[in-house]
Write a protein that holds these residues in place. Sequence first.
Motif, PDB file in Angstrom:
ATOM      1  N   MET A  14       0.825  -1.182   0.000  1.00  0.00           N
ATOM      2  CA  MET A  14       0.000   0.000   0.000  1.00  0.00           C
ATOM      3  C   MET A  14       0.874   1.251   0.000  1.00  0.00           C
ATOM      4  N   LYS A  15       0.553   2.184  -0.829  1.00  0.00           N
ATOM      5  CA  LYS A  15       1.293   3.441  -0.803  1.00  0.00           C
ATOM      6  C   LYS A  15       0.497   4.488  -0.049  1.00  0.00           C
ATOM      7  N   GLU A  36      -1.590   7.712   0.881  1.00  0.00           N
ATOM      8  CA  GLU A  36      -2.796   8.184   0.218  1.00  0.00           C
ATOM      9  C   GLU A  36      -2.530   9.461  -0.577  1.00  0.00           C
ATOM     10  N   THR A  92      -4.127   2.859  -5.706  1.00  0.00           N
ATOM     11  CA  THR A  92      -3.349   2.511  -4.526  1.00  0.00           C
ATOM     12  C   THR A  92      -2.984   1.030  -4.471  1.00  0.00           C
TER      13      THR A  92
END
Length: 121
Positions: A1-2, A4, A49
């Motif tokens: 996950m990167k 936001e 994402t």
Amino acid sequence: MKKELTNKSWLIGFLGCIGVLGVKGEPNFLLFFSFFSGFQYIWLYKLGTMYDERLIANKNKAAGIALKIALIFGLISNLAISFLFTDYEILYRWTLGIFSFTFAIGLNSWAYLTYKYDKED
């Protein structure tokens, strides 16, 4: 996950306009041109994402191409201006500007190529 991203994250790219103050004023302001790399968030936001192996492979492929082109552009343009000017202040200003623009061009093209390769697959 990167982390936001929002659809307004690219607005940081407009901080690059502060670099205009370095054209006639303090040369260190020329480094603000590197904030034009903030426009990469347009392409990164479109990617979403979700990270997977295909996206990481596309990112690595795009980084190899984009950063190689930016490095060659920066080296050749710095070499070219070193033969054109003998005044050290002008050389310093141009080198700072080229360094900043090379950074911005490299990161923006990296994000664009990642997006392009991701949409081709």
